[in-house]
Design a protein around this motif. Structure first.
Motif, PDB file in Angstrom:
ATOM      1  N   MET A   1      29.745  32.321  28.887  1.00 36.74           N
ATOM      2  CA  MET A   1      30.785  32.867  29.999  1.00 36.74           C
ATOM      3  C   MET A   1      32.124  31.846  29.894  1.00 36.74           C
ATOM      4  N   HIS A   2      32.317  31.317  28.710  1.00 32.25           N
ATOM      5  CA  HIS A   2      33.247  30.469  28.649  1.00 32.25           C
ATOM      6  C   HIS A   2      34.776  31.305  28.884  1.00 32.25           C
ATOM      7  N   THR A   3      35.444  30.515  29.781  1.00 32.51           N
ATOM      8  CA  THR A   3      36.833  31.214  30.157  1.00 32.51           C
ATOM      9  C   THR A   3      36.711  32.452  30.794  1.00 32.51           C
TER      10      THR A   3
ATOM     11  N   LEU B   1      24.828  14.032  26.523  1.00 30.53           N
ATOM     12  CA  LEU B   1      25.828  14.123  28.112  1.00 30.53           C
ATOM     13  C   LEU B   1      27.202  13.717  27.758  1.00 30.53           C
ATOM     14  N   TYR B   2      27.975  14.875  28.371  1.00 29.57           N
ATOM     15  CA  TYR B   2      29.254  14.763  28.171  1.00 29.57           C
ATOM     16  C   TYR B   2      29.822  14.645  29.793  1.00 29.57           C
ATOM     17  N   LEU B   3      30.510  13.506  30.066  1.00 29.27           N
ATOM     18  CA  LEU B   3      31.201  13.196  31.422  1.00 29.27           C
ATOM     19  C   LEU B   3      32.516  12.918  31.341  1.00 29.27           C
TER      20      LEU B   3
ATOM     21  N   ARG C   1      18.439  19.693  27.055  1.00 33.70           N
ATOM     22  CA  ARG C   1      18.957  18.599  25.955  1.00 33.70           C
ATOM     23  C   ARG C   1      20.450  18.243  25.999  1.00 33.70           C
ATOM     24  N   SER C   2      21.101  19.218  26.441  1.00 30.75           N
ATOM     25  CA  SER C   2      22.586  18.786  26.251  1.00 30.75           C
ATOM     26  C   SER C   2      23.485  19.263  27.635  1.00 30.75           C
ATOM     27  N   VAL C   3      24.211  18.375  28.379  1.00 25.79           N
ATOM     28  CA  VAL C   3      24.464  18.879  29.492  1.00 25.79           C
ATOM     29  C   VAL C   3      26.274  18.507  29.437  1.00 25.79           C
ATOM     30  N   ASP C   4      27.117  19.331  29.507  1.00 24.43           N
ATOM     31  CA  ASP C   4      28.604  18.942  29.694  1.00 24.43           C
ATOM     32  C   ASP C   4      29.194  19.465  30.834  1.00 24.43           C
ATOM     33  N   LEU C   5      29.334  18.305  31.660  1.00 24.16           N
ATOM     34  CA  LEU C   5      29.971  18.126  32.915  1.00 24.16           C
ATOM     35  C   LEU C   5      31.372  17.901  33.209  1.00 24.16           C
TER      36      LEU C   5
ATOM     37  N   LEU D   1      23.506  23.571  28.387  1.00 23.19           N
ATOM     38  CA  LEU D   1      24.092  23.604  29.849  1.00 23.19           C
ATOM     39  C   LEU D   1      25.607  23.276  29.759  1.00 23.19           C
ATOM     40  N   ASN D   2      26.501  24.059  29.761  1.00 28.72           N
ATOM     41  CA  ASN D   2      27.971  23.705  29.629  1.00 28.72           C
ATOM     42  C   ASN D   2      28.565  24.153  30.938  1.00 28.72           C
ATOM     43  N   LEU D   3      29.062  22.992  31.784  1.00 32.16           N
ATOM     44  CA  LEU D   3      29.697  23.253  32.923  1.00 32.16           C
ATOM     45  C   LEU D   3      30.854  22.814  33.038  1.00 32.16           C
ATOM     46  N   SER D   4      31.519  22.505  31.914  1.00 35.83           N
ATOM     47  CA  SER D   4      32.846  21.778  31.801  1.00 35.83           C
ATOM     48  C   SER D   4      34.093  22.536  32.137  1.00 35.83           C
ATOM     49  N   LEU D   5      35.207  22.097  32.805  1.00 34.19           N
ATOM     50  CA  LEU D   5      36.333  22.733  33.051  1.00 34.19           C
ATOM     51  C   LEU D   5      36.012  23.512  34.264  1.00 34.19           C
ATOM     52  N   ASN D   6      35.319  23.164  35.409  1.00 30.96           N
ATOM     53  CA  ASN D   6      35.443  23.870  36.352  1.00 30.96           C
ATOM     54  C   ASN D   6      35.930  23.112  37.794  1.00 30.96           C
TER      55      ASN D   6
ATOM     56  N   LEU E   1      23.240  28.273  28.306  1.00 33.81           N
ATOM     57  CA  LEU E   1      24.048  28.910  29.469  1.00 33.81           C
ATOM     58  C   LEU E   1      25.570  28.071  29.575  1.00 33.81           C
ATOM     59  N   ASP E   2      26.560  28.882  29.052  1.00 33.85           N
ATOM     60  CA  ASP E   2      27.781  28.352  28.786  1.00 33.85           C
ATOM     61  C   ASP E   2      28.894  28.630  30.140  1.00 33.85           C
ATOM     62  N   LEU E   3      29.401  27.948  30.952  1.00 34.24           N
ATOM     63  CA  LEU E   3      30.074  28.584  32.088  1.00 34.24           C
ATOM     64  C   LEU E   3      31.252  27.797  32.146  1.00 34.24           C
ATOM     65  N   SER E   4      31.508  27.271  31.213  1.00 36.58           N
ATOM     66  CA  SER E   4      32.859  26.295  30.932  1.00 36.58           C
ATOM     67  C   SER E   4      34.149  27.035  31.117  1.00 36.58           C
ATOM     68  N   ASN E   5      35.130  26.370  31.721  1.00 38.50           N
ATOM     69  CA  ASN E   5      36.389  26.712  31.992  1.00 38.50           C
ATOM     70  C   ASN E   5      36.318  28.101  33.078  1.00 38.50           C
TER      71      ASN E   5
HETATM   72  C1  LIG Z   1      31.875  22.920  26.714  1.00 43.59           C
HETATM   73  O1  LIG Z   1      32.626  23.844  26.660  1.00 43.59           O
HETATM   74  C2  LIG Z   1      33.823  23.250  26.581  1.00 43.59           C
HETATM   75  C3  LIG Z   1      34.899  24.254  26.598  1.00 43.59           C
HETATM   76  O2  LIG Z   1      34.658  25.582  26.004  1.00 43.59           O
HETATM   77  C4  LIG Z   1      34.083  22.913  24.973  1.00 43.59           C
HETATM   78  O3  LIG Z   1      35.363  22.345  24.417  1.00 43.59           O
HETATM   79  C5  LIG Z   1      32.816  21.731  24.868  1.00 43.59           C
HETATM   80  O4  LIG Z   1      32.722  21.535  23.303  1.00 43.59           O
HETATM   81  C6  LIG Z   1      31.468  22.574  25.191  1.00 43.59           C
HETATM   82  N1  LIG Z   1      30.600  21.268  25.298  1.00 43.59           N
HETATM   83  C7  LIG Z   1      29.597  21.293  24.261  1.00 43.59           C
HETATM   84  C8  LIG Z   1      28.825  20.124  24.243  1.00 43.59           C
HETATM   85  O5  LIG Z   1      29.521  22.032  23.409  1.00 43.59           O
END
Ligand SMILES: *[C@@H]1O[C@H](CO)[C@@H](O)[C@H](O)[C@H]1NC(C)=O
Ligand SMILES: *[C@@H]1O[C@H](CO)[C@@H](O)[C@H](O)[C@H]1NC(C)=O
Ligand SMILES: *[C@@H]1O[C@H](CO)[C@@H](O)[C@H](O)[C@H]1NC(C)=O
Ligand SMILES: *[C@@H]1O[C@H](CO)[C@@H](O)[C@H](O)[C@H]1NC(C)=O
Ligand SMILES: *[C@@H]1O[C@H](CO)[C@@H](O)[C@H](O)[C@H]1NC(C)=O
Ligand SMILES: *[C@@H]1O[C@H](CO)[C@@H](O)[C@H](O)[C@H]1NC(C)=O
Ligand SMILES: *[C@@H]1O[C@H](CO)[C@@H](O)[C@H](O)[C@H]1NC(C)=O
Ligand SMILES: *[C@@H]1O[C@H](CO)[C@@H](O)[C@H](O)[C@H]1NC(C)=O
Ligand SMILES: *[C@@H]1O[C@H](CO)[C@@H](O)[C@H](O)[C@H]1NC(C)=O
Ligand SMILES: *[C@@H]1O[C@H](CO)[C@@H](O)[C@H](O)[C@H]1NC(C)=O
Ligand SMILES: *[C@@H]1O[C@H](CO)[C@@H](O)[C@H](O)[C@H]1NC(C)=O
Ligand SMILES: *[C@@H]1O[C@H](CO)[C@@H](O)[C@H](O)[C@H]1NC(C)=O
Length: 686
Positions: free
Chosen positions: A358-360, A467-469, A428-432, A406-411, A380-384
């Motif tokens: 669901m990115h963007t 882990l991405y913070l 295993r991988s979380v991007d917050l 799980l990608n929750l970045s850019l919210n 589950l990619d909910l980034s941006n």
């Molecule tokens: C999470 O989504 C952002 C934006 O789409 C992307 O830049 C980033 O690489 C993603 N993170 C991971 C761990 O894949």
């Protein structure tokens, strides 16, 4: 025209050349490599099919040669041929009787030639190949009628490639006789219409229509189709023929990069597993369904077939229960759309869903408890998006037993359900990154009884590795933050003023990548991080390289945009044998202390990224490219510049000259008076 003038000469030379070639390059097949019954004669500058190959030849490859015409007799010697490949010649035609004796030919590759020139004659040749199963005619500048002519009698064709031609519109006659056709590639043409074109191809299973100019796909009724690719068109509607109750074989549908406003109207019964809808304008409109004011007259849209006044398609808008069978869906790619919410029960209808991208989009809240994601959800990619709230309880979370990415970045997240991450058993991988969420201190995590919390607790999540913070406005990382974790990747960049304390020491066994760019970190001790392979300490105003780096086996090091003036030779020598990639631009290096550059430059295994952009400053603050700078002006030994000495000498010289002048003048006071008169008593002109 000069071309016409030349042709007779070329034509005259040709026979001469023909006579000469057998003499000058004795056995002709020396340009070919023989492997059992296959001859590989690619890239050979051949202008005709080589004679003298074994006559039991079954496969002949002549790609990348200069064959313009395939002559009647050219294949006479090879009656056993079943595969012939002539891609990327300048082939203009096949003479009518070329395949007279090639009755076994099943596969013919003519890609990337000029068959539009001799299309008529070529079609006669193809007519004699009733057994042909695979034909590649891609990139031959072919137009609609030419294709129809060429394909007339190829009734046994199973694979046909017409990509990269000039097809504009197809109708029921285009592929009429290809009853066995299974795979058809029509990508990269200029098609805007495909009216009933595939009705004569009941076995067609794979169809690629990507990169054309199609505006809609209504009345989709090819129940046997397995993979349909209509990406990169201008499609606004995808509507299945509504009166069909058959089960469609469709497994993959690619509608990405189109102009869709509505979720596609899929078959009611299908095995659809992969649905790609990225880069459209898809949204859900259920909230408008009750809005009688808004919808008085537009609850359905009808599609008419102007020519036949039949097969009218009516799509019920606003009603998400009519989107068809998505129960087998495993991948749903909705990146880059306008989705604000999921219609009620939508997620629940996909019990096999494994990747939801669901990115963007425009999601504002996500209720994991009520949506009822399936236990097979893996990514589950909910980034941006615009998420400011995620609702979940512990039982729904533990049910997500397979959630790994799980990608929750850019919210806009400020709070998270308590125990969100620790309740997901396979995480295993979380991007917050780029949210406003803190890391819980030990007391906070334990005492919190709320359903949501303003901090995330990372302790003891055994499965977590990445882990991405980034950019979370983190300030202090509690020293116990990462205990019980086996992180391999930790990204903390873009948190200016970050205090890491002892927190990362607990990761010393496992951590391979550490990101601390733009954190203003100064003197961190890396010596415990024995597994570290990649370190980012860019944009930190570092004046020297932390000495604790030297004992690590670093492969990637980002040192960009710091205040380094040099890298002492001992350090450069210690790093050079291990590093694979190093980033060094944006530092004010001293031009006279660039020994390190030569060290890295001569180590062939290092990639200095942006090498020609690495700059240095000389004594008078002028910047140069390190690569180009001549160390001529530098004294070699200790790297001091000769300019320093010049600068030291000049005042001394001036001093002596000054004294000399004064001495001279005191002994000749008259001269002084004269010169004063000259200089000071001159009448000014203004
Ligand atoms: C999470 O989504 C952002 C934006 O789409 C992307 O830049 C980033 O690489 C993603 N993170 C991971 C761990 O894949
Ligand atoms: C080729 O097709 C045309 C029209 O479909 C037909 O009239 C003709 O008999 C066919 N020729 C051969 C050799 O099969
Ligand atoms: C068709 O030909 C094009 C260009 O020659 C090639 O890129 C494409 O992969 C081929 N399609 C199939 C299905 O093999
Ligand atoms: C559809 O075709 C495009 C263009 O060839 C390709 O990039 C894309 O991967 C294809 N989609 C699928 C699902 O194979
Ligand atoms: C598909 O399902 C919808 C709603 O359940 C129904 O209105 C429609 O008639 C069905 N179509 C077919 C072909 O069964
Ligand atoms: C549609 O097909 C299903 C089985 O696939 C059957 O149960 C149902 O009765 C059919 N409905 C109609 C209207 O034919
Ligand atoms: C739906 O109708 C209500 C009033 O009935 C109105 O306030 C609201 O703006 C409408 N929504 C849309 C999207 O038109
Ligand atoms: C909706 O349509 C009905 C009948 O066509 C009409 O009576 C009603 O005034 C319309 N409502 C609006 C808000 O236009
Ligand atoms: C399709 O629509 C046209 C125009 O409204 C109508 O004349 C025709 O009967 C319709 N055909 C079917 C099969 O519904
Ligand atoms: C949507 O369609 C289904 C099936 O035809 C119907 O039961 C439901 O009431 C419709 N919902 C709306 C909001 O119109
Ligand atoms: C979990 O996801 C992986 C990868 O997609 C898949 O192979 C596996 O079958 C899934 N497990 C369950 C229980 O769905
Ligand atoms: C290191 O971190 C900075 C700051 O976030 C980032 O801009 C840069 O791209 C990162 N370097 C690498 C190699 O990823």
């Amino acid at each position: 025209m000069p071309v016409h003038g030349l042709t007779p000469i070329l034509l005259c030379l040709l026979p001469m050349w023909r006579i000469l070639t057998p003499v000058s390059s004795h056995p002709q097949h020396s340009q070919c490599q023989l492997i059992q019954r296959t001859a590989l004669c690619n890239n050979g500058k051949l202008s005709s099919v080589p004679a003298g190959l074994p006559d039991n030849l079954e496969e002949l490859q002549l790609n990348y040669n200069h064959i313009q015409t395939l002559q009647d007799n050219s294949l006479l010697r090879y009656p056993s041929l079943n595969t012939l490949s002539l891609a990327c010649n300048s082939l203009e035609k096949l003479e009518s009787n070329t395949f007279q004796h090639s009755k076994l030919l099943v596969s013919l590759n003519l890609a990337n030639n000029n068959l539009h020139i001799g299309c008529q004659e070529t079609s006669h040749a193809l007519k004699t190949l009733p057994r042909l199963r695979a034909l590649d005619l891609s990139e031959n500048v072919l137009e609609d009628e030419m294709v129809a002519t060429l394909l007339q009698n190829l009734t046994s064709l199973e694979y046909l490639n017409l990509s990269g031609n000039l097809l504009q519109r197809l109708d029921e006659t285009s592929f009429r006789n290809l009853h066995q056709l299974k795979e058809l590639d029509l990508q990269r043409n200029i098609m805007y219409e495909i009216d009933g074109a595939f009705d004569g191809n009941p076995k067609l299973q794979r169809l690629n229509l990507a990169f054309n100019y199609l505006l809609c796909l209504t009345d989709f009724h090819m129940t046997q189709m397995v993979v349909l690719n209509a990406s990169h068109n201008f499609i606004e509607w995808f509507v299945t023929r509504p009166d069909l109750n058959d089960t469609f074989q469709l497994e993959t549908l690619d509608l990405s990069n189109n102009k869709m406003l509505f979720f596609p109207f899929l078959p009611n019964h299908s095995h659809l597993r992969n649905l790609y809808l990225s880069h459209n304008s898809v949204s859900f409109y259920e909230h408008l369904a009750d809005n009688s004011t808004f919808l008085n007259s537009t609850s359905t849209v009808e599609f008419y077939n102007m020519k036949k006044y039949m097969g009218n398609v009516t799509a019920q808008l606003w009603n998400e229960s009519l989107y068809g069978d998505i129960s087998s869906l495993e991948i749903l790619d909705l990146r880059g759309n306008q989705v604000r919410y999921f219609p009620e029960g939508f997620i629940q209808k996909m019990p096999a869903l494994s990747r939801l991208q669901m990115h963007t989009n425009c999601l504002e809240t996500l209720n994991l408890a009520s949506e009822q994601f399936s236990g097979s959800l893996y990514e589950l990619d909910l980034s941006n998006n615009r998420l400011n709230q995620i609702v979940a309880d512990r039982s729904t979370l533990t049910a997500l037993g397979n959630l790994t990415y799980l990608n929750l970045s850019l919210n806009n997240l400020e709070r998270l359900p308590s125990g969100l991450f620790s309740s997901l058993p396979s995480l295993r991988s979380v991007d917050l990154s780029y949210n406003n969420v803190d890391i819980c201190r030990a007391e906070e995590a334990e005492t919190s009884t709320d359903t949501s919390s303003a901090c995330a607790d990372w302790k003891d999540i055994a499965s977590l590795m990445q882990l991405y913070l980034k950019g979370c406005n983190l300030t202090i990382i509690p020293s116990s933050a990462f205990t019980g974790l086996s992180l391999t990747h930790l990204e903390l960049s873009d948190n200016p003023g970050l205090i890491v304390q002892e927190s990362i020491q607990s990761l010393s066994r496992t951590l391979q990548h550490l990101g601390l760019g733009n954190t203003q970190i100064q003197d961190l001790d890396f010596s415990h991080l024995h597994s570290l392979e990649s370190l980012n300490i860019s944009r930190n105003s570092l004046g020297y390289l932390p000495p604790s780096l030297l004992n690590l086996d670093l492969k990637v090091l980002d040192l960009r945009d710091n205040r380094l003036s040099t890298i002492p030779s001992s350090q450069a020598n210690a790093l050079a044998p291990k590093l694979h990639t190093v980033f060094l631009t944006g530092n004010p290096f001293n031009c006279c202390q660039t020994e390190w550059f030569r060290t890295f430059e001569t180590t062939k295994t290092i990639n200095m990224v942006g090498r020609s952009d690495i700059e240095c400053e000389d004594v008078i603050q002028m910047t140069h490219r390190v690569e180009r700078y001549q160390t001529f002006f530098c004294l070699e030994k200790d790297g001091e510049s000769i300019i320093w000495y010049l600068l030291l000498f000049v005042p001394i010289c001036l001093f002596f000259v000054g004294i000399l002048i004064i001495v001279l003048l005191t002994f000749k006071p008259k001269m002084l008076q004269k010169s004063i008169k000259k200089n000071c008593l001159k009448p000014t002109s203004y």
